[in-house]
Design an enzyme around this catalytic site. Structure first.
Site: not given
Ligand code: GUN
Length: 294
Positions: A53, A97, A120
């Site tokens: 990311k 995350q 998110d």
């Molecule tokens: N863990 C798995 N997928 C995601 C996501 O799209 N965002 C976040 N913050 N954590 C995740």
């Protein structure tokens, strides 16, 4: 029939280019979109997602603030860090995350994020807006799946979409999104309580596998000519592989590809779209907070 294997990377490249151009417009006005990325602990999969990311943000001319926190951090301490970013006008998005260690309540942490910075789309305000069909942040993976379907011209109106998995991150928001009038699918959600999963899956024109179980969906379960979107990213042990594991989706790829009309691979299918949609959400958040757009 042999399926068209969807190149998620190629589709994502277009979205990333668009985000990059919009970020460049903001930079001309002296604004650099910035995402705070909080990672608690050292889960290897989470580490690799977070790095991907941050790299994508940098490539799109955006900034990220990389916050690595020890596994032992308390919920209060984590929420205090979030409060700091909520109050910081140079931070336009906040991403924690997931998953978090067991002693921290994910719900409490997500609820602590300012909804204006919830790129998110996991905050109850974002989830509520999605449910009610109001504008707001849409979780990145569901947004990516819908974008893929549109981009490939896979008809959704009147189609029967079967979503396998009811997570807050993918299954629930995606099922909801698919019922929006501009998408207009009829949706079935299957989950661990579903009796005779195969019976439901067989009815799918569009099958979305988001259960987190390697090769759960086998060829016998899939209707000839279905569009199969595999959201699963499972690490399965493989002594032959350099890292000792390989990634497998929720779909038994080879045999299902013989039957489906479209299929996404893992990796290289939905994953790149998730990141591309995050970039778009960060630009959107920045534009709204800096009054470039309403
Ligand atoms: N863990 C798995 N997928 C995601 C996501 O799209 N965002 C976040 N913050 N954590 C995740």
């Amino acid at each position: 029939m042999a399926a068209i294997v969807i190149d998620g990377k190629a589709v994502a490249a277009k979205v990333k280019e668009d985000a990059k151009a919009r970020a460049a417009g903001l930079r001309e006005g002296g604004i650099i979109p910035c995402l705070a990325v909080l990672l608690v602990g050292e889960d290897p999969a989470s580490l690799s997602y977070v790095s991907a990311k941050e790299q994508a943000l940098a490539e799109a001319g955006m900034a990220s603030k990389d916050i690595r926190l020890p596994r032992e951090i308390t919920e209060e301490e984590l929420i205090a860090r979030i409060a700091g970013f909520n109050a910081d006008p140079a931070i336009h998005g906040i991403l924690v995350q997931l998953p978090l260690p067991g002693h921290i309540r994910e719900d409490a942490v997500i609820a602590a994020i300012d909804p204006a910075k919830d790129v998110d789309g996991f905050h109850p305000v974002s989830a509520g807006n999605l449910l009610l069909g109001r504008p707001g942040f849409i979780p990145c993976t569901p947004a990516g799946v819908v974008f893929l379907l549109r981009e490939l011209g896979i008809p959704t109106a009147g189609a029967h979409a079967v979503v396998v998995g009811r997570s807050n991150i993918v299954g629930r928001p995606l099922a909801n999104l698919l019922t929006r009038r501009d998408i207009n699918a009829t949706v079935t959600i299957c989950h661990t309580g579903t009796v005779d999963l195969a019976r439901h899956v067989r009815e799918a024109d569009i099958l979305i596998a988001a259960a987190g179980k390697p090769a759960l969906i086998t060829a016998e379960m899939v209707r000839e000519g279905a569009a199969v979107i595999d959201v699963g990213v499972n690490r399965v042990a493989d002594p032959q592989a350099k890292k000792g594991y390989r990634l497998r989706g929720d779909v038994d790829f080879g045999p299902v590809a013989e039957k489906a009309a479209y299929i996404t691979p893992v990796p290289g299918g939905v994953g790149p779209l998730t990141i591309a949609m995050l970039l778009q959400n960060v630009v959107d958040a920045c534009r709204r907070q800096t009054s470039v757009c309403p």
